[in-house]
Design an enzyme around this catalytic site. Structure first.
Site, mmCIF file in Angstrom:
data_model
loop_
_atom_site.group_PDB
_atom_site.id
_atom_site.type_symbol
_atom_site.label_atom_id
_atom_site.label_comp_id
_atom_site.label_asym_id
_atom_site.label_seq_id
_atom_site.Cartn_x
_atom_site.Cartn_y
_atom_site.Cartn_z
ATOM 1 C CG ASN A 36 53.662 23.552 -34.236
ATOM 2 O OD1 ASN A 36 54.678 23.266 -34.879
ATOM 3 N ND2 ASN A 36 53.167 24.773 -34.204
ATOM 4 C CE1 TYR A 56 54.355 23.334 -26.977
ATOM 5 C CE2 TYR A 56 52.932 23.446 -28.903
ATOM 6 C CZ TYR A 56 54.017 23.899 -28.191
ATOM 7 O OH TYR A 56 54.791 24.920 -28.703
ATOM 8 C CD GLU A 109 54.918 26.233 -31.975
ATOM 9 O OE1 GLU A 109 54.273 25.968 -30.930
ATOM 10 O OE2 GLU A 109 54.613 27.159 -32.747
ATOM 11 C CG HIS A 124 53.068 32.414 -34.477
ATOM 12 N ND1 HIS A 124 54.041 31.437 -34.461
ATOM 13 C CD2 HIS A 124 52.332 32.192 -33.367
ATOM 14 C CE1 HIS A 124 53.918 30.685 -33.397
ATOM 15 N NE2 HIS A 124 52.878 31.122 -32.714
ATOM 16 C CD GLU A 143 50.162 25.634 -32.656
ATOM 17 O OE1 GLU A 143 50.863 24.725 -32.171
ATOM 18 O OE2 GLU A 143 49.610 26.515 -31.958
ATOM 19 N NE ARG A 199 57.555 27.972 -36.954
ATOM 20 C CZ ARG A 199 56.471 27.682 -36.251
ATOM 21 N NH1 ARG A 199 56.556 26.907 -35.178
ATOM 22 N NH2 ARG A 199 55.296 28.159 -36.607
#
Length: 443
Positions: free
Chosen positions: A290, A292, A352, A124, A169, A80
């Site tokens: 994504n 985290y 991600e 992005h 995002e 990606r």
């Protein structure tokens, strides 16, 4: 890290790694590329922790063949990357820059020659500076400029890219770029930034239509998600948690899946025109997730302009970014999406997942990163657990292939499976690279 064997993943599961253009490419003034908002922002003194910029970054623009060789050695089935809008249409809406597209043409062909699926993200965060000067995502016209850029890119690459991702995002670009001003373009609008949310989503929907006209490859969006942890059991804390969940997790998902915008956040929605929500809800083939870390919230203090206050979460190991390491939060999040959206939810790919640690070569030049191995081990087990609970997850991408230029942290935070010496550009695979290679090569 668990000592038990990693559970099996199904045949055809997509194993990948992710990067983004401004964080790795460099070559910002070459072959007709125009300036982006991140070029402008990074060159503004005091914006970046170490005073660095992405002018060179990892020099991927000149070293892409070396980086594709690293991908091939890793054995991933997909890569990606993001296309830099300022390379393709330097002024945002002017002529297509063929030399800029030539770079991605070479990259895509090189990936395919190594049996690696190209997964291309169109935005992005590197908005062309002239588009920002004309209003940026606050202006409705930007959504149409984005669709034109998507069309131009797919006209060249649509026959070979295997998965298209429109936006990366959009919540983070909204909140940090336009709410608090920590990211480019540095606006501080708080909840008055809602037009940025709507125009990003409108641009996504228009881009989906443009891509469908050029390619039969699947289309996705990559959203950032975070399980919400209220700090207490009071009604006020729970209300703060619900408000933050609506903003972070639902704002860019409810309308995407045909449910309109979440209520109760006090947005001025006069920018939403008749027919817009139908465009936003154009069917997608994959939802990129994504993840985290979870987020702690509590009721705001008196006079706060926001309906919540963010607070640290205790009791977790921390990354070098001081983010809590909570693998089960990914299982929880995937389950929440599955329960909340049911049959409206397309298949998920984790686009991600990764962590920053202070990785330093030893005396022999090797880079050992056991914390990253433990992080990936835990998060992959969480994905497999969610799949066992009925969530349709079809891929997992590690952030990131390379240590890179990490936005406002500059070169101070390392996320890569491959260590990069930013002075010499030497690449050194870390022990996590070998671990991931061995995992995905299992028979």
């Amino acid at each position: 890290m668990s000592t038990a064997a990693m559970p099996e993943f199904p045949a055809g599961f997509r194993w990948g790694v992710s990067t983004s253009a401004y964080q790795i490419e460099g070559g910002v003034g070459e072959d007709g590329r125009g300036p982006s908002i991140w070029d402008t922002f990074a060159h503004d003194p005091g914006r970046v922790a170490d005073g660095s910029t992405g002018d060179v970054a990892c020099d991927h623009y000149h070293r892409h063949a070396e980086d594709v060789a690293l991908l091939a050695g890793l054995g991933v089935s997909a890569y990606r990357f993001s296309v830099a809008w300022p390379r393709v249409r330097p002024t945002g809406d002017g002529p297509v820059n063929a030399a800029g597209l030539d770079f991605y043409d070479r990259l895509v062909d090189d990936l395919l020659a190594h049996d690696i699926d190209p997964v291309a993200t169109l935005f992005h965060w590197d908005l062309p500076q002239p588009v920002e000067d004309a209003g940026g995502w606050l202006a409705r016209d930007t959504a149409h400029r984005f669709a034109e850029y998507a069309d131009a890119t797919a006209a060249r690459l649509g026959d070979r890219v295997k998965l298209w991702i429109t936006l990366n995002e959009p919540f983070i670009h909204l909140s940090l770029g336009h709410g608090t001003g920590e990211h480019a373009p540095g606006r501080t609008l708080l909840l008055d930034a809602f037009p940025v949310a709507h125009h990003q989503l409108l641009g996504h929907g228009l881009a989906v239509a443009a891509l469908r006209a050029r390619t039969t490859s699947p289309v996705a969006i990559a959203n950032n998600y975070s399980p919400v942890r209220p700090a207490g059991d009071s009604d006020a804390d729970r209300a703060a948690g619900a408000a933050y969940e609506a903003l972070h997790n639902r704002l860019f998902t409810d309308p995407l899946l045909g449910r309109g915008y979440p209520v109760g956040l006090g947005f001025d929605e006069t920018v939403v025109r008749d027919g817009d929500l139908a465009v936003v809800a154009a069917p997608i083939d994959v939802l990129g997730v994504n993840y985290y870390n979870p987020t702690g919230v509590r009721a705001p203090g008196e006079g706060s302009p926001l309906p919540f206050e963010l607070v640290p979460l205790d009791g977790y190991p921390r990354t070098a970014f001081d983010w809590p390491v909570a693998p089960d939060g990914l299982r929880e999040l995937l389950g929440w999406l599955h329960r909340t959206y049911g049959d409206d939810l397309p298949p998920i790919q984790v686009t991600e997942s990764g962590c920053a640690y202070d990785d330093v070569p030893d005396a022999d030049g090797r880079v050992h990163d056991p914390e990253r191995i433990a992080y990936l081990d835990g998060h992959l087990r969480a994905v497999r657990a969610a799949m066992d609970e009925g969530v349709d997850v079809t891929g997992y991408f590690v952030w990131s292939l390379l240590d890179n230029w990490e936005w406002t942290e500059g070169f101070t935070k390392r996320f890569g499976l491959v260590h990069v010496d930013f002075d010499t550009q030497a690449r050194t695979p870390k022990s996590s690279y070998a671990w991931f290679r061995d995992l995905i090569s299992r028979p």
